[in-house]
Design a protein around this motif. Structure first.
Motif, mmCIF file in Angstrom:
data_model
loop_
_atom_site.group_PDB
_atom_site.id
_atom_site.type_symbol
_atom_site.label_atom_id
_atom_site.label_comp_id
_atom_site.label_asym_id
_atom_site.label_seq_id
_atom_site.Cartn_x
_atom_site.Cartn_y
_atom_site.Cartn_z
ATOM 1 N N ASP B 638 0.872 -1.172 0.000
ATOM 2 C CA ASP B 638 0.000 0.000 0.000
ATOM 3 C C ASP B 638 0.908 1.221 0.000
ATOM 4 O OD1 ASP B 638 -1.542 2.181 0.770
ATOM 5 O OD2 ASP B 638 -2.896 0.953 1.990
ATOM 6 N N GLU B 640 0.421 4.240 0.068
ATOM 7 C CA GLU B 640 0.073 5.365 0.943
ATOM 8 C C GLU B 640 0.556 5.179 2.362
ATOM 9 O OE1 GLU B 640 -3.854 7.832 -0.122
ATOM 10 O OE2 GLU B 640 -4.146 5.927 0.891
ATOM 11 N N THR B 641 0.495 3.930 2.842
ATOM 12 C CA THR B 641 0.805 3.670 4.249
ATOM 13 C C THR B 641 2.093 2.876 4.423
ATOM 14 O OG1 THR B 641 -0.390 1.582 4.233
ATOM 15 C CG2 THR B 641 -1.649 3.554 4.805
ATOM 16 N N GLY B 642 2.556 2.248 3.369
ATOM 17 C CA GLY B 642 3.714 1.384 3.484
ATOM 18 C C GLY B 642 3.376 -0.008 3.986
ATOM 19 N N GLU B 643 2.093 -0.274 4.178
ATOM 20 C CA GLU B 643 1.713 -1.603 4.650
ATOM 21 C C GLU B 643 1.940 -2.657 3.565
ATOM 22 O OE1 GLU B 643 -2.102 -1.466 7.381
ATOM 23 O OE2 GLU B 643 -2.171 0.036 5.805
ATOM 24 N N ARG B 763 9.276 -2.680 7.904
ATOM 25 C CA ARG B 763 8.279 -1.905 8.642
ATOM 26 C C ARG B 763 7.569 -0.954 7.710
ATOM 27 N NH1 ARG B 763 8.936 -1.950 14.331
ATOM 28 N NH2 ARG B 763 11.001 -2.653 14.981
ATOM 29 N N ARG B 764 6.316 -0.693 8.069
ATOM 30 C CA ARG B 764 5.484 0.199 7.240
ATOM 31 C C ARG B 764 6.132 1.557 7.070
ATOM 32 N NH1 ARG B 764 0.347 -1.319 10.879
ATOM 33 N NH2 ARG B 764 1.703 -0.440 12.448
ATOM 34 N N GLU B 765 6.595 2.087 8.197
ATOM 35 C CA GLU B 765 7.126 3.448 8.121
ATOM 36 C C GLU B 765 8.355 3.518 7.223
ATOM 37 O OE1 GLU B 765 7.546 5.498 11.806
ATOM 38 O OE2 GLU B 765 8.504 7.217 10.873
ATOM 39 N N TRP B 768 7.166 3.444 3.707
ATOM 40 C CA TRP B 768 6.532 4.741 3.421
ATOM 41 C C TRP B 768 7.599 5.808 3.163
ATOM 42 C CZ3 TRP B 768 6.684 9.145 6.689
ATOM 43 C CH2 TRP B 768 5.794 10.176 6.346
ATOM 44 N N GLN B 769 8.648 5.782 3.963
ATOM 45 C CA GLN B 769 9.741 6.743 3.781
ATOM 46 C C GLN B 769 10.410 6.568 2.419
ATOM 47 O OE1 GLN B 769 10.649 9.277 5.410
ATOM 48 N NE2 GLN B 769 10.326 9.058 7.613
ATOM 49 N N ARG B 772 8.181 7.876 -0.240
ATOM 50 C CA ARG B 772 8.079 9.323 -0.186
ATOM 51 C C ARG B 772 9.339 9.975 -0.751
ATOM 52 N NH1 ARG B 772 7.535 13.203 4.774
ATOM 53 N NH2 ARG B 772 9.472 12.105 5.218
ATOM 54 N N ARG B 784 -2.379 5.738 -6.339
ATOM 55 C CA ARG B 784 -3.478 5.564 -5.403
ATOM 56 C C ARG B 784 -3.144 4.376 -4.532
ATOM 57 N NH1 ARG B 784 -6.723 8.478 -3.471
ATOM 58 N NH2 ARG B 784 -8.538 7.154 -3.637
ATOM 59 N N ARG B 785 -3.874 4.231 -3.509
ATOM 60 C CA ARG B 785 -3.563 3.138 -2.583
ATOM 61 C C ARG B 785 -3.924 1.778 -3.181
ATOM 62 N NH1 ARG B 785 -8.235 5.186 -0.237
ATOM 63 N NH2 ARG B 785 -9.935 4.121 -1.223
#
Lengths: 145, 795, 162, 293
Positions: B638, B640-643, B763-765, B768-769, B772, B784-785
């Motif tokens: 995902d 958007e969230t990194g999941e 990890r998600r974060e 996400w980083q 980004r 999009r997600r």
């Protein structure tokens, strides 16, 4: 964790300095302070009950003041241990005049160990900030009194 | 005298289950003895400190407290925590069971309290006052090596525990003639095993009989017995160890712990039965951790994808002291670093380093998940660099099936394999081509599917004694009772693997009986001959072979007896349906029980034969076995969230011949999910002061049922030539094969963002980083997600 | 200091004076000797200690014995009786048939959580089973055979009702 | 995992509980389901001298419609909230939120009153009660008072409840037609608590305009809060995916003190607050639209 911030106190610098260096009045400001004994110059033994709402613990430890440059700055070292672990912090405290008021700037590091570190992690930084805020709020009300 | 395979290979349901599903089984904490006392430990909250003083007065005088002891009180009463591993020029790091002058990790026991019940013991532990002088902790293994870093063990000049090197082939030449060199630093993070049953010890001493009985949740009852005797300085016959039901181990109970020897000592010293049960917090702090290696991989490759050589430098964080096998684990990584590829030249350099943390040791896979992860990630990097399909790069470097037994430049001999076949099967089962097409399509829609491969080989059936720290054989005794019922005694004491069933299947087939006629006995040093234990996927290949061989001895004797009674050639007899009969004339038969009875009644024995019916075999394997397989993971990230959502998981494993496919599936499933934990969720985090921040299940995430999709498993069967059963072992396969497949899939999903590597856990974060950053750098797709899999979250 | 509690455990009424801080799981294990209920953590996250309290799955380590006063409790030892046929409960059968356990430590809690699920939702989908068992950790099985076990039990119970 | 010793009281009525609370003052802790307090006590992060168990006050366990609102007794469990047909039809945001709390076992014991009074910054309910403009009823020896959700949460683990007060009831509105609600959550992977939890309630008026909207956020800050700027950016405007996305960007006001821990930095939390606010709004809108139809 790093702790940094400032707090404006309603008194002149000298008055603030005096209060912070007076063990009796300091004791009244330390959140949860149940006992403070002077054991040397600028060295006190304290018993604190620290906590947030349902979470609380008793700590016994010491407070030391050093590098005193009246009425500009000093260092403060606090350490305590209890069943929930230990807390340790050291901060440089600077007093800056601002008219009739004094801005206290602090910057330092604090660490927690034991149970507090391993299960209380997510709350610790905020708890530390709140404790400091409480401390300065107490100082402010002492100064007003 | 052919063996019918009526049970071997069948998905027989387990004989051990009825007691477990009804709550009738006994784990150590379930035991209660008259006058039993409870032990609680006082543990260091500091990672590194000098002990100034310990005041036990208040604790000692609390009601219900029998004793309070510190390291000083125990001084000469006991030895140090044992380490069985020895490497050249390895520094020793002797650890007293209770710290004396210094503490070197958070959770190290400094005192203990003995009280009449566990509540009182817990209360009194809080009354012990310890004053510490904190010392600067060493937490980061890389910084531990820096000049001027504080030294954990003051008798040495630095924190290097050992250096270990291995070289095979002409490495220099390989790198000289390479078209490209692929380099990557990779981290295998520190993990916590989290067996669902925490450790527990009960000890009872009977002075009249001079008998110390220790019940422990252990994978190695006999080795534990030897070590308890050694640490306590008593003859080994004094000690009797029982491992009752053991609630999971994953290597964490393949050890000898301070608490085990201390509780044993207390039972003798205080003359009362003692119990200690680990809390989960203690389990996190003071039971071994796993992995914790940082590797720098370098592959010398030709433009066509051929791997010419490999260099690997590993920094292994060993923690503060050694546990039983600590220093040895990283060397297994070194031995297996080539994976299932023909790499002619290899150099491995390992540095083991001390830090102020709990010791690392064998955790499911022990060294091989690390090796597999390093090489499998590196293979994907090669594929990405050369813009080739990861499957093709792998295929290009496999040895051919006819090349087995295959000698690696690290000095191992892979017994048998067909890597091409398992890869083909996994690609087919996952519909790999279609997945790639689907991936391309979804990417155009701004959705990030990732497909990850891993082709692995592992080293199992530990192992020839020459290569093991404390013997690699395994024992079995087959004892047939006069009534014809059979006891199979095994030294391979299980903790969930199901040997009571799989060994009964082997016995039933060899003796022509039903599994109900057989009882498998384990985990009691007074009953079972000396054995090594269950770890390293060795139970079936080594323990099972010992059982098999002992069974053939018993069968030969029974055949001789039956032949004597029936007046037939024993070689022409068959064992089946609880009978022994003539193959050419089944009517000429003897009931199994009759033949057994004859052995005991001893009136109709062949001349010169000794009565009784019992055989023991100590099986010494000639080589390890090398199971292998191919895994495919499909994830969606995902953006958007990194999941990361794990959508599919396909595993094709080859563990040689299968005794019980149900048990094999169970092992594979469990291994994959444990691996998913490492890939996505788990990490033991110590802060810069050496505090364990993931100190409970509240912060250390292990996979839950909803984190996992239905796993798609299949098998190829390449029997091992190393043992008569042809089995290879399967206990760790999933854990070894899956981690790189999962991370390769995540990296593959992130390829459009220019991501080439990602350290675990994903990890998600962190993801996400990465996304980004790529977007901020511009020219990267905005998206999009994720749509699909939105609700199947890897939380 | 003690408080007298009365609890019906597996159909039998038990009465004891207990210390208020006594955890219910310790009451079951240490006072009643019902050691089939296990303890795997202290933070209510592993589910090994799950029992049925007035028909609902609860974590008995996050419950004081005094809180259970007056309750009807079923532990793994008493589950078979709920199955109604004198033998194993269908969920227990499912775990055996489908190899839903390895080391067995999480099993009693897992089984009781599954029993509650099937009482409320006799035909759960795989996703629903996985969600319902999110409060129970297993480190051995990878959960797949546990899901199979619950599905087996669901079918068996449905057949029994027909 | 053994709590320190304490004195135990199990009052059968609210009046008795209030008397006990007055008598023991700050030395006492109230026990409802126990799923916030007991874990702390087992770790000995909390060691109250006295525990007052409210579990026997059966009169505090109900869900009923009264004067156009739904009143929920403080001892109502998360499972009861989740399964309540009344809430499901008239105020589904609470069941939607309860569904995301912990696991089955936790939901079977944990209570709405206990959770709210504990005011864990990562708990789920606070987001929902804020989005619902719920009223929280506190009883004391002097009678009862009603607090608005927005004034109830004061700080991490701290509420506006005064010493001597017991939370007895939560009142939520019966949602008007054309209203959709949703709770979306990013789970902390180990504990299942909310790293970010966004509760949205959205009522569509004529012409697809947002007539009324409320968003509550938990997990982000020391206390749950209403995302007022998001609400403002939506109210009165025609709902569209684009509008929701733009409004959601205001989910975290400047002055919010962001939480940060092992599992999510302040920066990540902030970004996720935006994402989950938008997702909650999207779900709420879709539900509002389907009800309109």
């Amino acid at each position: 964790m790093k702790l940094q911030g400032s707090y404006t106190l309603p008194a002149k610098r000298e008055a603030v300095w005096q209060l912070l260096n007076d063990p009796k009045r300091l004791a009244a400001c330390l959140p949860g302070c149940e006992q403070l004994d002077v054991v040397g110059s600028d060295h006190y033994l304290v018993r604190l009950k620290l906590g947030l709402a349902a979470i609380s613990g008793s700590f016994s430890g010491s407070v030391r003041l050093s590098d005193k440059k009246p009425p500009d700055s000093f260092r403060m070292n606090v350490e305590g241990r209890g069943a929930a672990g230990f807390v340790q912090g050291e901060a440089n405290i600077e007093l800056v005049s601002d008219g009739d008021q004094t801005v206290v700037r602090y910057s330092g590091v604090a660490s927690v160990g034991g149970l507090l570190a391993s299960v209380g992690n997510r709350m610790m930084e905020l708890a530390a900030r709140r404790t400091l805020e409480q401390f300065f709020a107490n100082v402010a009300s002492q100064l007003r009194a | 005298m052919a063996t019918a395979t009526r049970y071997i290979g069948r998905p027989l349901k387990r004989k051990e289950d009825p007691r477990l599903i009804q709550g009738l089984a006994h784990y150590v904490d379930d035991l209660r003895l008259p006058e039993m006392h409870y032990v609680a430990f006082v543990r260091s909250p500091h990672a590194h400190a000098r002990i100034r003083s310990i005041d036990t007065t208040r604790a000692q005088t609390a009601p219900g407290v029998l004793a309070v002891l510190t390291g000083q009180d125990l001084d000469k009463a006991m030895g140090v925590i044992p380490c069985a591993a020895q490497l050249p020029e390895m520094k020793l790091a002797l650890r007293p069971p209770l710290a004396k002058e210094r503490v070197l990790f958070v959770g190290e026991p400094v005192a203990l309290v003995v009280a009449a019940d566990r509540y009182t013991a817990r209360d009194a532990a809080e009354l012990v006052e310890v004053e510490y002088e904190p010392l600067t902790p060493v937490v980061d293994p890389e910084k531990a090596l820096a000049k001027g870093a504080p030294v954990l063990h003051p008798q040495y000049s630095d924190n290097v525990a050992y250096r270990w090197e291995l070289e095979g082939g002409d490495v220099k030449a390989a790198f000289a003639k390479a078209d490209k060199v692929i380099r990557q630093r990779m981290v295998n993070q520190r993990l916590i095993p989290v067996a669902m049953e925490p450790r527990a010890v009960v000890a009872d001493y009977q002075p009249g009989e001079n008998q110390l009985t220790v019940w422990s949740s252990t994978q190695i009852p006999h080795l534990l017995r030897t070590q308890i005797a050694a640490v306590l300085g008593v003859p080994e016959y004094v000690v009797h160890v029982i491992a009752p039901e053991v609630g999971g181990g994953f290597g964490s109970k393949l050890n000898v712990y301070a608490e085990e020897v201390l509780v044993a000592h207390l039972a003798m010293r205080l003359g009362k039965p003692m119990k200690w049960t680990e809390s989960r917090r203690e389990n996190f702090q003071a039971t071994i951790h796993g992995r914790d290696q940082i590797a720098t991989m370098e592959l010398a490759v030709r433009r066509d994808g051929t791997i010419l050589g490999l260099r690997c430098r590993i920094l292994a964080d060993l923690g503060a002291y050694y546990q039983l096998l600590t220093p040895l684990i990283p060397t297994l990584t070194g031995l297996m670093i080539c994976g299932c590829y023909k790499i002619p030249a290899v150099r491995v350099e390992i540095t083991g380093v001390f830090t102020n943390k709990m010791a690392t040791d064998a955790y499911r896979g022990a060294g091989r998940p690390e090796a597999t992860y390093f090489i499998e990630r590196a293979m994907d990097l090669v594929a990405a660099e050369l813009k080739k399909d990861p499957a093709e790069i792998r295929r290009k470097n496999f040895p051919q099936p006819k090349e087995f037994p295959y000698a690696t430049p690290t000095g191992l001999i892979y017994d048998s394999a067909n890597y091409q076949k398992s890869l083909d099967a996994a690609l087919k089962k996952s519909n790999y081509r279609k997945l790639r097409a689907q991936q391309a399509k979804l990417r155009r829609q701004g959705r990030y599917l990732g497909i990850g491969l891993s082709t692995y080989v592992e080293i199992c059936a530990m192992g020839p004694s020459s290569a093991m720290p404390a013997g690699g054989w395994e024992s079995a005794t087959v004892r047939v009772e006069p009534t014809g019922k059979v006891n199979v005694l095994t030294g391979a004491s299980p903790h969930g693997q199901g040997q009571e069933t799989s060994f009964a299947q082997i016995a039933a087939d060899l003796l022509g009986l039903e599994p109900d006629d057989i009882r498998v006995v384990h985990g009691d040093t007074a009953v079972v001959p000396y054995g090594i234990g269950t770890f390293g996927s060795r139970a079936t290949a080594v323990g099972g072979t010992a059982v098999y061989t002992a069974l053939t001895k018993v069968r030969d004797k029974l055949a001789a007896i039956a032949g004597h009674i029936l007046q037939e050639d024993p070689k022409r007899l068959v064992f089946r349906d609880r009978k022994i009969f003539l193959k050419s004339n089944p009517a000429k038969s003897l009931a199994f029980a009759e033949a057994v009875s004859a052995a005991y009644v001893a009136k109709t024995l062949p001349p010169g034969m000794e009565p009784g019916l019992e055989a023991t075999h100590f099986f010494e394997p000639s080589n390890f076995t090398f199971p292998f397989g191919a895994h495919v993971a499909v994830v969606e990230v995902d953006a958007e969230t990194g999941e990361v959502h794990l959508l599919r998981y396909v595993a094709v494993d080859d563990c040689g011949r299968v005794i019980n496919p149900l048990l094999v599936d169970g092992q594979v499933h469990g291994g994959i999910v444990q691996s998913l934990g490492q890939a996505f969720l788990e990490e033991a985090v110590y802060d810069e002061n050496g505090q364990l921040l993931t100190g409970e299940l509240t912060d250390y995430a292990i996979p839950r049922a909803w984190d996992v999709p239905r796993l798609e498993t299949a098998r190829t069967v390449t029997p091992s030539p190393v043992n008569p059963l042809g089995v290879k072992g399967v206990g760790e396969a999933g854990t070894i094969g899956a981690t790189p497949a999962l991370i390769n899939a995540v990296v593959d999903a992130l390829a459009p963002f220019g991501v080439r590597h990602l350290d675990m856990p994903a990890r998600r974060e962190r993801i996400w980083q990465l996304i980004r950053r790529a977007r901020q750098a511009g020219s990267r797709p905005t998206a999009r997600r994720a749509g699909a899999g939105r609700d199947r979250r890897v939380r | 200091m003690g408080v007298v509690i009365q609890v019906r455990v597996n159909g039998k009424t038990r009465q004891h004076e207990v210390e208020p801080r006594l955890l219910f799981v310790h009451y079951l294990r240490d006072v009643l000797g019902l050691t089939g209920t296990h303890i795997g953590c202290e933070t209510s996250l592993c589910g090994a200690c799950t029992v049925l309290l007035n028909g609902k799955a609860v974590k008995s380590c996050t419950l004081l014995a005094v809180q259970a006063d007056g309750a009807e409790v079923v532990t793994i030892e008493g589950l078979a009786a709920l199955g109604g046929n004198g033998g194993l409960h269908p969920v227990q059968e499912g775990f055996w048939e489908k190899h839903g356990l390895q080391c067995g430590y999480c099993t009693p809690g897992m089984i009781l959580a599954a029993v509650e699920l099937l009482q409320a939702n006799p035909k759960p989908k795989e996703e629903e089973i996985r969600r319902a068992l999110a409060g129970n950790l297993c480190r051995c099985t990878g959960y797949q055979h546990i899901v199979d076990a619950v599905q087996f039990a669901a079918k068996k119970m449905a057949a029994g009702k027909r | 995992m053994i709590p320190a010793a304490f004195e135990y009281h199990a009052p059968k009525s609210l009046e008795e509980a209030l008397r006990l609370l007055n008598r023991h003052g700050s030395e006492a802790k109230l026990l409802a389901g126990g799923h916030s307090l007991l874990p702390l006590m087992k770790l000995r992060l909390a060691a109250p001298r006295c525990v007052i168990d409210l579990g026997r006050i059966h009169a505090l366990r109900y869900i009923r419609e009264e004067n156009g609102r739904i009143a929920i007794g403080a001892l109502t469990t998360h499972t009861e909230v989740l399964e309540s047909p009344l809430l499901r039809t008239k105020c589904p945001l609470l069941p939607q939120t309860a569904w995301e709390i912990g696991d089955v076992q936790v939901r079977n014991r944990g209570t709405i009153g206990g959770s709210l009074a504990h005011a864990d910054p990562a708990a789920d309910y606070p987001a929902a009660v804020l989005a619902l403009d719920a009223e929280i009823v506190a009883a004391s020896a002097d009678g009862t008072r009603t607090l608005r959700a927005a004034e109830f949460f004061v700080d991490m683990l701290t509420t506006a409840l005064l010493p001597g007060e017991i939370l007895t009831e939560v009142r939520v509105p019966v949602l008007p037609p054309g209203t959709g609600t949703a709770y979306r959550k990013l789970h902390q992977p180990a504990s299942g608590f909310a790293i970010v939890g966004a509760a949205a309630r959205l009522t569509l008026g004529s012409g697809g305009k947002v007539e009324r909207v409320a968003v509550g956020l938990t997990g982000v800050a020391p206390k749950a809060y209403r995302a007022a700027a998001v609400e403002k950016a939506l109210t009165g405007k025609k709902a569209s995916e684009k509008l929701l996305a733009e409004a959601a960007r205001h989910a975290v006001p400047q002055d919010v003190e962001l939480l940060s821990d092992l599992h999510a930095s302040a920066e990540y939390r902030k970004a996720m607050a935006v994402v989950f606010t938008r997702r909650a709004l999207e779900d709420a809108l879709a539900r509002a639209q389907s009800k309109k139809r």
